[in-house]
Design a protein around this motif. Structure first.
Motif, mmCIF file in Angstrom:
data_model
loop_
_atom_site.group_PDB
_atom_site.id
_atom_site.type_symbol
_atom_site.label_atom_id
_atom_site.label_comp_id
_atom_site.label_asym_id
_atom_site.label_seq_id
_atom_site.Cartn_x
_atom_site.Cartn_y
_atom_site.Cartn_z
ATOM 1 N N PHE A 1 -56.022 40.717 17.132
ATOM 2 C CA PHE A 1 -56.780 40.397 18.562
ATOM 3 C C PHE A 1 -57.248 42.303 19.038
ATOM 4 O O PHE A 1 -57.472 42.456 19.539
ATOM 5 N N ALA A 2 -56.291 42.705 18.637
ATOM 6 C CA ALA A 2 -56.125 44.373 17.965
ATOM 7 C C ALA A 2 -57.507 44.980 18.246
ATOM 8 O O ALA A 2 -58.142 45.439 19.675
ATOM 9 N N PRO A 3 -58.679 44.285 17.494
ATOM 10 C CA PRO A 3 -59.839 45.414 17.673
ATOM 11 C C PRO A 3 -60.921 44.758 18.120
ATOM 12 O O PRO A 3 -61.193 46.134 19.153
ATOM 13 N N SER A 4 -60.350 43.769 19.019
ATOM 14 C CA SER A 4 -61.122 43.333 20.426
ATOM 15 C C SER A 4 -60.822 43.506 21.782
ATOM 16 O O SER A 4 -61.860 44.382 22.341
ATOM 17 N N LEU A 5 -60.222 44.297 21.343
ATOM 18 C CA LEU A 5 -59.487 45.449 23.405
ATOM 19 C C LEU A 5 -60.522 46.164 23.444
ATOM 20 O O LEU A 5 -60.799 46.687 24.283
ATOM 21 N N GLU A 6 -61.023 47.091 22.360
ATOM 22 C CA GLU A 6 -62.218 48.044 22.432
ATOM 23 C C GLU A 6 -63.185 48.570 21.649
ATOM 24 O O GLU A 6 -64.272 49.102 21.703
ATOM 25 N N ASP A 7 -63.532 47.165 20.855
ATOM 26 C CA ASP A 7 -65.020 46.168 20.468
ATOM 27 C C ASP A 7 -65.418 45.377 20.309
ATOM 28 O O ASP A 7 -64.292 44.106 20.155
ATOM 29 N N ALA A 8 -65.907 44.845 21.301
ATOM 30 C CA ALA A 8 -66.881 43.940 22.226
ATOM 31 C C ALA A 8 -67.052 42.814 20.732
ATOM 32 O O ALA A 8 -67.299 41.530 20.760
ATOM 33 N N ALA A 9 -67.196 43.485 19.462
ATOM 34 C CA ALA A 9 -68.202 42.560 18.096
ATOM 35 C C ALA A 9 -67.591 41.824 17.672
ATOM 36 O O ALA A 9 -67.567 41.098 16.570
#
Ligand code: KG4
Ligand code: ZN
Length: 359
Positions: free
Chosen positions: A131-139
């Motif tokens: 889930f980590a990347p989704s915190l700063e990258d909506a894609a």
């Protein structure tokens, strides 16, 4: 407590995340308003003491979590401008990791939740990394191929949707980060070894010390057991031989670091390419401490570009262990109505939840 829509999902969810699985004491507040996710605070206290020992000492890690957790949580709440009464749940890493370290977080989360009448949500550490990347990258949303590369794990997954995970491959021996740390030790570099190797490799000649690409051959076919799996212990032995053979190790170090890093990266990139290609994914998500490696991310972008796929790597703060990813995964499980009981315990090993057979 939040309002609830007719669907049964609260319109707003504000979750405190707690992460103590290894040598980072971390707390974070993440909020969801309708579909919008906001990271309201993130505090990470890294335990530098382990550098002296060249690796994490479990007993010391537990003790340091005990000392640090209360002020770290207080700070995360203060940074978010909130009190415990503003929260809807406490999400905590319960597995996998060092069991004594995990227990500090789990015990604290249960006590805090009980005191304030909040539910506890149990989060698997590796699902947090997803889930980590989704915190700063909506894609960085499913469907995607995921490569999780940390000090303890190396997992290649196909993710058709949040909560649905197909484990395609894993390491047969050392994790990718562990390989960096062991090779760093052989080269006389400090622990953790990933960053020092990456820095040294920049000045290395890529043709001077070439190592065989571990578990990567052209004749591998989908369905072969080693098509997606990786193995790094042979590469580490290759480095050991190169170190022993070097007449002047100081002069050779950068070339060995470069040769090692190139071999490891090419293996990870090719296996990820195979997974994205086989499942028709146009996004590849990276996670774990090794995802901080700029050469890995760059090589991944170059190669996956062939498939028209985009690569989503978290910033270093979210790639390494942190509680924001735990709070984010916690919101997902809270929305699904999942709650842990107060007899929740901690586990050193645990399969990822939501694993489904590989199609
Ligand atoms: O995810 P993480 O912070 O903790 C675990 O859950 O293990 O990963 C730590 C690992 C260490 O092995 C460290 O050497 C590696 O991530 N690492 C790197 C880099 N930065 C950290 N590996 C390669 N290149 C880097 N720049
Ligand atoms: Zn981790």
């Amino acid at each position: 407590m939040s309002d609830t829509e007719s669907s049964g999902i609260a319109t707003r969810a504000c979750v405190l995340g707690i992460e103590t699985s290894c040598d980072e004491t971390s707390a974070s507040v993440v909020e969801r308003e309708a579909d919008r996710i906001t990271q309201r605070s993130l505090v990470i206290l890294s335990q530098d003491v382990h550098r002296i020992f060249g690796g994490v000492v479990p007993e010391i890690a537990s003790r340091q979590h005990l000392t640090a957790l209360v002020p770290v949580v207080d700070r995360a709440l203060a940074d978010a401008g909130l009190t415990p009464n503003d929260l809807d749940a406490v999400a905590v890493t319960y597995a996998p990791g060092l069991v004594g370290a995990l227990l500090v977080g789990v015990s604290f989360a249960k006590a805090m939740a009980f005191t304030h009448g909040l539910p506890v949500v149990a989060v698997h550490h590796m699902e947090g990394h997803l889930f980590a990347p989704s915190l700063e990258d909506a894609a960085a949303e499913p469907p995607f191929t995921a490569l999780l590369v940390s000090g303890g794990h190396t997992l290649l997954l196909d993710v058709p949707a949040w909560g649905r995970y197909r484990l395609l491959g894993a390491t047969r021996d050392d994790a990718a980060g562990e390989a960096f740390d062991k090779v760093a030790k052989l080269l006389g570099l400090p622990y953790p070894g990933g960053r020092p190797i990456e820095q040294l490799a920049r000045s290395g000649d890529p043709t001077r010390q070439r190592f065989a690409r571990p578990m990567l051959r052209r004749d591998q076919r989908p369905g072969d057991a080693d098509y997606y799996d990786v193995s790094f212990s042979g590469l580490k032995t290759g480095v050991l031989h190169a170190v022993r053979a070097a007449a002047d190790l100081d002069a050779e170090k950068a070339h060995i670091a470069r040769g090692f890093q190139d071999a490891l990266i090419e293996t990870l990139v090719e296996k990820s390419w195979r997974a994205a290609q086989a499942y028709g994914r146009t996004r590849v998500v990276l996670g774990g401490g090794v995802a901080c490696n700029g050469a890995l991310v760059e090589a991944m972008r170059r190669r996956l570009g062939d498939l028209g796929a985009t690569v989503h790597a978290p910033s270093p703060r979210l790639a390494t262990d942190n509680a924001a990813m735990i709070a984010r995964a916690g919101i997902f499980h809270l929305d699904r109505g999942e709650r842990a009981e107060l007899d929740l315990s901690a586990f050193a090993a645990m399969p990822l939840p939501g694993l489904e057979p590989v199609a």
